[in-house]
Design an enzyme around this catalytic site. Structure first.
Site, PDB file in Angstrom:
ATOM      1  N   LYS A 148      37.019  41.208  38.173  1.00 45.13           N
ATOM      2  CA  LYS A 148      35.507  42.013  37.160  1.00 45.13           C
ATOM      3  C   LYS A 148      35.067  41.932  36.005  1.00 45.13           C
ATOM      4  CE  LYS A 148      38.054  46.056  38.995  1.00 45.13           C
ATOM      5  NZ  LYS A 148      36.715  47.114  39.758  1.00 45.13           N
TER       6      LYS A 148
ATOM      7  N   TYR B 177      42.157  40.419  40.200  1.00 47.50           N
ATOM      8  CA  TYR B 177      41.391  41.068  40.419  1.00 47.50           C
ATOM      9  C   TYR B 177      40.813  41.130  39.130  1.00 47.50           C
ATOM     10  CZ  TYR B 177      41.493  46.300  38.330  1.00 47.50           C
ATOM     11  OH  TYR B 177      40.465  46.718  38.169  1.00 47.50           O
TER      12      TYR B 177
ATOM     13  N   SER C 252      36.598  45.996  34.777  1.00 44.61           N
ATOM     14  CA  SER C 252      37.793  46.446  34.004  1.00 44.61           C
ATOM     15  C   SER C 252      37.747  45.623  33.022  1.00 44.61           C
ATOM     16  CB  SER C 252      38.542  46.602  35.565  1.00 44.61           C
ATOM     17  OG  SER C 252      40.484  46.517  34.542  1.00 44.61           O
TER      18      SER C 252
END
Length: 289
Positions: A175, A171, A157
């Site tokens: 990622k 997160y 991401s």
């Protein structure tokens, strides 16, 4: 002839959003698809076999071949079951698309251990678990003399590799780890006939719509007939290419959004200072930017 004729693909998180688009395109291009989705909420809570079953039904209605799976990729055993199902149902496994993900956004000072663990488990461990069992299968096949022309496509991401996003410590870390994992796995698995790449997509999904400060951007209406730059369908053609036998790329990370695809590079030197002897703190302070 489809770009993926005869390929057997396992796609995690394929019941909704980007994963659903992957599954539908793969099937249209001739692949047999294992549609994995636990069916949980944005935060990973709950379970529902509806999303996976719905996508399987769509594929079969189009004349394609698919089976559903609701195993949790956070479990080493669940990932093993997923790989075993692909081989049992279709006789082989050629492609893994690691796509499953959740959000438990929180700022650094307020994040709980559970919020950290849940996101790392689904994204980072979930990628690693499926990759491990698929790699073991391909290594065994290669050593037994069976030709292997396999592909793994991981999902990183922008939050982890190009555009750190406040509130996404867990997160972003997961990622970034996935991008690094991709490069390591590519180096290890090439000898067995396996290519490993990653994408960093930007698209309208239930996760991006729930991301603070971004929901309004992704939810903006698109006039009929105009190109929808945030449609998740824009992501899947790149993934299908990376999964195809004709692709030779490995160890790459691509940002993909709308009509743009760009190859990304990792950490690199931007300025170097050196000394011929032991470092002095004042010298470092004077010479670093």
């Amino acid at each position: 002839m489809g770009a993926l004729d005869g390929r057997v693909a396992l796609i995690t998180g394929a019941g909704r959003g980007i994963g659903r688009e992957h599954a539908l395109l793969f099937a249209r291009e001739g692949a047999s698809v294992v549609v994995n989705d636990l069916g949980g909420g944005n935060d990973g809570s709950g379970a529902d076999d509806g999303p996976a079953s719905s996508v399987v039904a769509e594929i079969r209605a189009l004349g394609g071949s698919a089976v559903g799976n609701t195993s949790s990729v956070t479990s080493w055993a669940g990932a093993a079951e997923l790989v075993e199902q692909a081989v049992t149902e279709f006789g082989r496994l050629d492609v893994v698309v690691n796509n499953a993900g959740i959000l438990r956004d929180a700022f650094v000072a307020g994040i709980t251990e559970q919020q950290w663990d849940d996101v790392i488990a689904v994204h980072l461990k979930g990628h690693a678990a499926v990759l491990h069992h698929a790699a073991a299968y391909w290594k065994s096949a290669s050593k037994a003399g069976s030709p292997v022309a396999a592909s793994v496509v991981n999902t990183a991401s922008a939050s982890g590799v190009t555009l750190p996003n406040a509130g996404q410590l867990n997160y972003g870390a997961a990622k970034a780890g996935i991008a690094a994992m991709t490069l390591v796995a590519a180096a290890e698995l090439e000898r067995y006939g396996v290519r490993v790449n990653a994408i960093a997509p930007i698209a309208r999904t239930r996760l991006t719509l729930a991301t603070p400060g971004m929901g309004a951007i992704f939810a903006a209406p698109v006039a009929e007939g105009e190109f929808d730059a945030f449609s998740p369908a824009n992501i899947s053609p790149l993934v299908a290419y990376l999964a195809s036998e004709k692709c030779t790329l490995t160890g790459k990370v691509f940002a993909v959004q709308g009509g743009a695809i760009s190859e990304l590079a990792g950490w690199h030197d931007v300025k170097v200072i050196e000394t011929d002897g032991p470092w002095e703190i004042d010298d470092i302070a004077a010479r670093l930017p």
